[in-house]
Structure formats: structure tokens, C-alpha cells
Enzyme design. Structure first.
Site, PDB file in Angstrom:
ATOM      1  N   GLU A   1      42.025  44.010  54.853  1.00 17.89           N
ATOM      2  CA  GLU A   1      41.979  45.382  54.334  1.00 17.89           C
ATOM      3  C   GLU A   1      40.542  45.870  54.284  1.00 17.89           C
ATOM      4  OE1 GLU A   1      44.014  46.260  50.689  1.00 17.89           O
ATOM      5  OE2 GLU A   1      45.828  45.174  51.257  1.00 17.89           O
ATOM      6  N   GLU A   8      46.926  39.174  47.358  1.00 17.72           N
ATOM      7  CA  GLU A   8      45.830  39.230  46.379  1.00 17.72           C
ATOM      8  C   GLU A   8      46.180  38.479  45.088  1.00 17.72           C
ATOM      9  OE1 GLU A   8      44.658  43.317  45.846  1.00 17.72           O
ATOM     10  OE2 GLU A   8      43.748  43.424  47.829  1.00 17.72           O
TER      11      GLU A   8
END
Length: 842
Positions: free
Chosen positions: A272, A201
Site C-alpha cells: 500500500e 495489518e
């Protein structure tokens, strides 16, 4: 003699055949293999715009995140098998640098950190694996997985184009990759690993590093590719993933929020899909429904997705001091497998059904092309069809969140519940709707153990606030720099001489001690007396403590026990996060406000009991224990108990305690914090998992360190089960997708009777011992709290008992004729629902 001129044409024809096989699937979706994978032998792993290609074959991947350090090795086989039974074909895990190298140069791959053993178990269960190396992983894990010692490397800047950081990162990644290669764990070597991740991320912080952010991510990609693992690499939430690295989505609804692959030859992967919201101390309960989860999955796959990873599929436990700032010890308990490894229904079963339904659509999804048709602002169809064949799959979507709507598709009417997607693997037959759960439900029960709670025989040892420390400094040493994250605790100690004229003249007025702190919390003592505590929050770590204190004429000893609740796990410049006091003043003195911030402070790292290891049998002999009294701050409690009866998971409920740590036979099971209440005036977490592997049959040592003023007289040990099972099915529920097979685009039922049924199956071969609730009418509520509505069939309970009592599994037809007359105020033609709750027992 071979004609050289024919070689290029032969090669061209061979290339065409291979391309056709990949594009149109060959025999990859024959009868019986819709949801089967074969993780055997050496396998090449590549990708195209549609999916990963494993051994020349496209795959739909349903992945579940299970982090090996958040459970114990004896739990791993059961967790992996339950995931597989839930339709999972891939297991994902982060790799935890600070677990594997807690001290620079000292590697740890034992016990809960035996990564190789965990991956081999995945392989033995015929599943694929995804390893996310980071090495920054976030994961609500202490320091985002980075070891503390990394902060002390000179001139280091984490996650930037910074030579010290890149040097250590490359060394670590290379070490992990080499270890996995040596054990032949990558798919081309015959292992389970089909995908690897570098960084995590990074887009969320990249701009903070300006040009060094871009050059760092390019370097990280090049370094990863240079490891030559021969499987694809991914970067999650990285819009411009360099070169062949696949950019992936994280979030709750990637079917609508993902901007897509950054190159046309990359597949759409979801690394995710958050199965719930992780919790921090002070949070109210969090939920994510099975309906919302399955909707998000169906939508993503309908829009070109080919892999979903549930984060988490099993959350587990943040043992010891492994959680990040303020994160609870329990992690993602609302996942399909709860903290204890028990199957949470209907989430587990409903996801199993969406996996089955998508696998029934597999040929169309992987080798077809899609068309989208809108029917106004809220209705749409996405149809996948393989050219030149009858292979066709349809996704009918109602995006209205309140109203059911009817859609006309291929000349047939389909009723779609609010915000739902119906899956038609042959473009005709509804085998699944995301909003209609055919899987059973369950409720978790905690059974208080008679054996374990007979008599703890508690003893206590109270520490005395120190009046002198080892490290002296004019002001305050920073908390983490001083403790090096070896403990949550750091004492700040000073003394103040006061004369009669310094103190308030009025005896009923006390001075106020004020401490401004950078976090996370502190307990204050003046002249050995506890005067109070204060703490920050997850969102705002800074706080100001101010409470009256009984200062006296003469020498006053001030001791502040600063505590932290984990290093942060996110954000830019993590190496520059600080904690501990920054100013101390005394208000209300006769001479005005007195600033004692720079008058000289000594420091003591940790607490006495930690240093002496009094949480172990041997260490506990080094102090004198007494019978428990009224309790108080910085107090240790010691007791013994026998292991609970049976084999169910074990937990301890910390009623009566405030904040601290718990050890079982020397194993730290995590931080508890009962005194930090949510806005609902409830404790965020009351129960704490004790793995069975931590226990002996008899005489288990329990040691509790209480920071505030709790006492253990009401603490008790229980076992967890999910023996309360339920089913809630209406007359118009579709049959389960498990009742169908798809052969070459033709969907056939596996049974003759596809009418709705309430199906119940007890866990662990138990049998249905009692029918606790049954209503055919309009019942409502959730499993464990079902309630009769406005109408019900009086015979409901008798019908269920006839079908189910004494059985380990049963099916109850949801038909009016089965239940007879319905009493109450239900409209005559309104569809009825059967709700059943039963108790399973051995």
C-alpha cells in the site's frame, strides 16, 4: 548405456544454469520488452530475495488498487485499460466478505460483487492480479469487510485464536479459494493471480490479544498455506510473517520506513503506497503530490524494492451504506483515476513516467548488486551494476527539502532539484527526475446539464415521529444489536407525564433535554416537534446533546432518532463496539434534574420510508406525496429527470440539503452530509457520483431522504470532464523517459530532438479549441488557476496557438528563440518556464 555416475554431475550443471539464468536474467531485458509482461498460459510463481519470479523470470511489478464493488461492472474495462496505459502491470483488490455473504449462508457474486468477472477482465488485458482475502480488510469499508452476522456468533472474538472465528474464517477463505480455482484464475492454472494476502495489518493490534494474537497469526498462515494455491502469500505490516509468507510494507515512504523482509530469501514488496489520504465527513481537503509519490517509488526501488501497489489507483464510490464510520461516500478521489474514472494529471502521467524510467533500469535492478555512497547528510547515490557487464543504473538523490544541490557523479555534474531523485538507466543519462514533471496537468470541470435539470417536479412526504415502538425495555437497547446493521436508524421512544409544579415557574425558561450517547448522532423530537441534532466525530464517537425543549403539562412524547454512519473498520475487539444513547436527563425542571434513562423505552428499527421502499417506483405509491413546502426533518423528496446529454460521468450536487441518503431508480448512491463542516467551514463532499448504468434515457426516479431540514430546490445534476489541460515545463526539464529505450545496458533515444517541450493531448480524441493561458517566463499556480509572474514573453499565447489550435495533440518547444523578448523583472540569465492552459472540445 547411461553412466549412473554422470547423472548427479549433469543435474548439478543444470542447477547451476538455472541459478545463473535467475541471477543474471538471460535475455529477459532485450530491446522492446522493458515494460512488457506476458500473462499467458500456466505460470509458476516463486520468489527470491530480489523479487517475485514468474515463469523463471524476475519481474518489477507496478500494481494499482481497484476495488470492484466501488464501481459498476460497466466501468471496469475502462478503469483497467487506463491503469494499463499508465504503466500498471498488476491490479490489486481486496475481497469483501460482507458483500459476498451479507446473510449467513447466502452468497452473492452478482453485479458489483462479480469477483470472477473482474479478475477475468484483468486477465484479458494481459495484467497480473493480487487478491487480498483478509477476510478482515479494513479499507474504510463497513465493519472492515466482516459481515454483521458474525458478531452474533456465540462466544466469538474477532481476529484472535478463537475457535468460532477461526471456523468461519476458514470456511469463507476456502470458499473463495475454491471459486477462484474452479475458474482457473491462479497463475499456475493459466490465470492472472500471482499473489494472495491473508489477514491485514495485524501487527497494529496483535499485542491486545497477548499470546492468542501470536497463535492466531501462526494459525492463519498455516491455514492459508494449506489452501495450495501455488502462488506466494503475503501479510502486510506483519513484522514476523510465519514461514514462507512474505511480510510487506504499507505507508507513504516505505523506502525509508520499511524494516525489511524478516528472512533473507524474501523480497521487499510494498502493498500500500497511499496516493492520498482518505477523507471522513468533517475533514478539510487532502492532497498528495505527484512529485512526492514518484519520489517514494523511485526510492523504494533503489533500495531493493521490486513491487509497489498504489492504494488507491482508483478509489471510486462507497455506494449505499458500505463505508465505515464517518467515511465519505467519495473514496480516494485524488488517486491517479478520480472517482468518476477520469485520468487525474499530472499524477497519472508522472507515475507512468517513473514506471517507464524504472523499467529502463530493469536489468540492473533485477540482476545487479547495489552500492551506496553518501556525499554529506543530504546527497547520496545508489548504483546498481550487473557484474561482468556494462549494465549499470544510478539513482542520484537530493534529500534537502528546500535547496537544489549539485552532485559530481562519474566525473559529470548533475543538478538535483529539492527532495528529488534523478534516474540514470545507464549511469550517464538522466531520463527522469521525480521533482520535474514532463507529463501534462489537467483540471476537473463540472458542466451543469440542461437536459437533466429542466424540471424535477419535486414532491415530498414527511414522516411523523412515532409515539410507540415495537420493542420495550426499561432502558436503551444497543443500536447495532437492535438494527443488526440493516439500517442507519433506530428510534428510541418514551413518554413523560408532567404536572404544573414539575415545569419551571418562569415562562421564559425552558427545560433542557440532555442525551449522552455512544454515537454516532441523533435527532431529537418532543411532542412531535424537532428540537435539534448532534453527532460525534470520527476520532470521538461519543457526544452529549443538550438543547431546550418545550415540555408541557400532561403527557409528553419524546422520540430520539439515533443514527450511525457505518460500523468501525479497525482496532481490536471490533465485536464489542456500541452505539446509541446511554443516558437521558431533563435539566431545569422545578423539581430538579430528572433522569428518565430507566423509565421505560420502546424502539423502532429504521424509518417508515425504508420499510415501504418508497425510493422505488412501486414503493413510492404506498404513501401520499404533496407539493414541497418549507422542508423539515425526516422528510422524503421525490422527483424525475432525464439522463444528461453526452457520455461524460454524471453527478448530483446536494446544495441546500443537510444529511441523508439518495436513491436513483432504486439504487442507493450513498450517504450525503452537507451540514457537517470542516474546520475551514466547508462541506467535505458536495458532489455525489451517479453511475451511467443506474440511468435510463428518460424519466429517472430520484428519491432523497433528508434527516434534518434541507430542501432540494437548489439540487442539480452535472457531468464531469477533464477538458482543461495544462503543461508546465522549464528550459532545464529532462526529456520524458518515454523517449528512450535500453538494450543490454545501452540507453538510446528514440528521437533526435530531446530538448524540453510542453506536450498536450486532449482526452477522447477532442481538439484544442482555445488557449486560455500561456506565459513563457516565471508563471506560477496550478492547472485551472495559472497566474503570470514577474515576467513573460508577450508572444506566448500566439506561439502556443500556432502549435496547438485545432490539434488533438501538440508539442511546443521550450526555447527562448521560439518566444522572443521577455518583458518584466526576470533576471537576464534565469531559466524560464512555459505554462500553458488550453480547453479541449469536440
Amino acid at each position: 548405456m547411461v553412466n549412473p555416475g554422470r547423472i548427479p554431475s549433469t543435474f548439478f550443471l543444470l542447477t547451476l544454469l538455472i541459478a545463473y539464468f535467475v541471477a543474471y536474467g538471460g535475455n529477459a531485458a532485450e530491446e522492446g520488452d522493458e515494460d512488457e509482461i506476458k500473462v499467458q498460459g500456466q505460470a509458476s510463481v516463486t520468489y527470491d530475495a530480489r523479487s517475485l519470479i514468474i515463469n523463471g523470470k524476475r519481474e518489477l511489478l507496478f500494481s494499482g488498487a481497484i476495488h470492484y464493488p466501488r464501481s459498476t461492472p460497466d466501468m471496469w474495462p475502462d478503469l483497467i485499460q487506463k491503469a494499463k496505459q499508465g504503466g500498471i502491470n498488476t491490479i490489486e483488490t481486496y475481497v469483501f466478505w460482507n458483500g459476498h455473504e451479507p446473510v449467513q449462508g447466502q452468497l452473492n457474486f452478482e453485479g458489483q460483487y462479480d469477483l470472477v468477472k473482474f479478475l477475468k477482465l484483468i486477465h484479458q488485458n494481459n495484467l497480473y492480479a493480487v487478491v487480498r482475502l483478509g477476510p478482515f480488510i479494513q479499507a474504510e469499508w463497513n465493519n472492515g469487510g466482516l459481515p454483521y452476522w458474525l458478531r452474533e456468533v456465540p462466544n466469538i472474538i474477532f481476529r484472535s485464536d478463537n475457535e468460532p472465528f477461526k471456523e468461519h474464517m476458514q470456511r469463507y477463505v476456502t470458499m473463495i479459494i475454491q471459486k477462484l480455482k474452479e475458474k482457473k484464475l491462479f497463475a499456475p492454472q493459466g490465470g492472472p493471480i500471482i499473489l494472495a494476502q491473508i489477514e491485514n495489518e495485524y501487527n497494529t493490534i496483535q499485542l491486545a490479544y497477548r499470546e492468542k494474537g501470536l497463535s492466531y497469526i501462526q494459525w492463519a498462515a498455516k491455514m492459508a498455506l494449506g489452501q495450495d494455491v501455488q502462488v506466494p502469500w503475503v501479510m502486510c505490516k506483519q513484522r514476523e510473517a510465519p514461514g514462507p509468507i512474505i511480510n510487506t510494507c504499507n505507508g507513504r515512504h516505505c523506502g525509508d520506513t520499511f524494516y525489511g523482509p524478516n528472512k533473507p530469501n524474501k523480497p521487499s514488496l510494498w502493498t500500500e503506497n497511499w496516493t492520498t489520504q482518505f477523507r471522513v465527513f468533517g475533514d478539510p481537503p487532502s492532497q498528495r503530490s505527484a512529485e512526492d509519490l514518484s519520489y517514494s517509488v523511485a526510492r523504494f526501488f533503489s533500495k531493493n524494492g521490486s513491487m509497489v501497489n498504489y492504494y488507491m489507483y482508483y478509489g471510486g464510490t462507497n455506494f449505499g451504506r458500505t463505508s465505515s464510520s464517518f467515511t465519505t461516500t467519495r473514496y480516494y478521489d485524488e488517486a491517479p483515476l478520480d472517482e468518476y474514472g477520469l485520468i487525474r494529471e499530472p499524477k497519472w502521467g508522472h507515475l507512468k513516467d517513473v514506471h517507464k524510467a524504472l523499467n529502463l533500469c530493469k536489468r540492473a535492478l533485477l540482476w545487479g548488486t547495489s552500492t551506496v555512497e553518501k556525499f554529506g547528510p543530504e546527497l547520496e547515490t545508489i548504483v546498481w551494476q550487473q557484474p561482468g557487464t556494462q549494465v549499470c543504473a544510478a539513482f542520484l538523490a537530493n534529500n534537502n527539502t528546500h535547496q537544489p544541490l549539485t552532485i559530481n557523479f562519474k566525473g559529470q555534474q548533475y543538478l538535483l532539484p529539492p527532495r528529488s531523485i534523478s534516474l540514470l538507466p545507464d549511469c550517464k543519462t538522466v531520463v527522469f527526475n521525480t521533482n520535474q514533471i514532463t507529463a501534462q496537468h489537467n483540471a476537473r470541470n463540472f458542466a451543469r446539464s440542461e437536459v437533466a435539470n429542466k424540471d424535477f417536479n419535486w414532491e415530498m412526504y414527511r414522516e411523523v415521529p412515532p409515539t410507540e415502538g415495537q420493542q420495550k425495555y426499561p432502558g436503551f437497547l444497543e443500536h447495532w444489536i437492535t438494527t443488526k446493521d440493516t439500517t442507519d436508524y433506530l428510534w428510541y421512544i418514551t413518554k413523560l407525564d408532567l404536572g404544573e409544579r414539575d415545569l419551571p415557574m418562569k415562562k421564559d425558561i425552558l427545560p433542557v433535554l440532555r442525551v449522552a450517547s455512544q454515537g454516532h448522532g441523533l435527532h431529537a423530537f418532543v411532542n412531535g416537534e424537532y428540537i435539534g441534532s448532534e453527532h460525534g466525530r470520527k476520532v470521538e464517537k461519543n457526544f452529549v446533546y443538550q438543547k431546550p425543549a418545550a415540555f408541557k403539562e400532561g403527557t409528553n412524547h419524546i422520540a430520539l432518532l439515533s443514527f450511525v454512519v457505518g460500523l468501525p473498520d479497525s482496532g481490536a475487539y471490533m465485536e464489542h463496539r456500541y452505539a446509541g444513547p446511554r443516558s437521558v436527563t431533563i435539566l431545569g425542571m422545578n423539581t430538579g434534574t430528572v433522569d428518565i434513562s430507566e423509565m421505560g423505552w420502546s424502539h423502532q428499527v429504521g424509518i417508515e420510508g425504508e420499510a415501504k421502499k418508497i425510493f422505488t417506483e412501486e414503493g413510492s405509491k404506498s404513501v401520499k406525496w404533496t407539493k414541497p413546502g418549507q422542508g423539515g426533518p425526516i422528510t422524503w423528496y421525490k422527483g424525475h429527470f432525464d439522463a444528461p446529454e453526452g457520455n461524460d460521468p454524471v453527478l448530483i450536487t446536494m446544495i441546500g440539503m443537510s444529511k441523508g441518503l439518495v436513491w436513483i431508480n432504486g439504487n442507493n448512491i450513498g450517504r450525503y452530509w452537507m451540514s457537517y463542516l470542516s474546520p475551514l467551514k466547508q462541506t467535505t463532499q458536495s458532489e455525489y457520483h451517479i453511475p451511467r448504468s443506474f440511468l435510463k434515457p428518460k424519466d429517472n426516479l430520484i428519491v432523497i431522504f433528508e434527516e434534518e431540514q434541507g430542501t432540494p430546490k437548489d439540487v442539480y445534476i452535472s457531468t464531469a470532464n477533464r477538458d482543461t489541460i495544462c503543461s508546465v515545463v522549464s528550459e532545464f526539464h529532462p526529456p520524458s523517459p518515454r523517449l528512450f529505450k535500453n538494450k543490454a545496458g545501452i540507453v538510446r533515444p528514440l528521437v533526435d530532438d530531446l530538448k524540453p517541450k510542453a506536450e498536450l493531448t486532449c482526452p477522447d480524441q477532442k481538439k484544442i479549441a482555445a488557449v486560455e493561458f500561456a506565459s513563457f517566463g516565471d508563471p506560477f499556480g496550478s492547472c485551472g488557476a495559472l497566474v503570470q509572474g514577474n515576467c513573460t514573453a508577450p508572444a506566448s499565447k500566439q506561439v502556443v496557438e500556432k502549435h496547438c489550435l485545432g490539434q488533438s495533440t501538440c508539442k511546443i518547444p521550450v526555447e527562448p528563440a521560439e518566444f522572443g523578448n521577455v518583458n518584466g523583472a526576470c533576471p537576464p540569465n534565469a531559466p524560464k518556464t512555459l505554462a500553458v492552459q488550453v480547453l479541449c472540445s469536440k
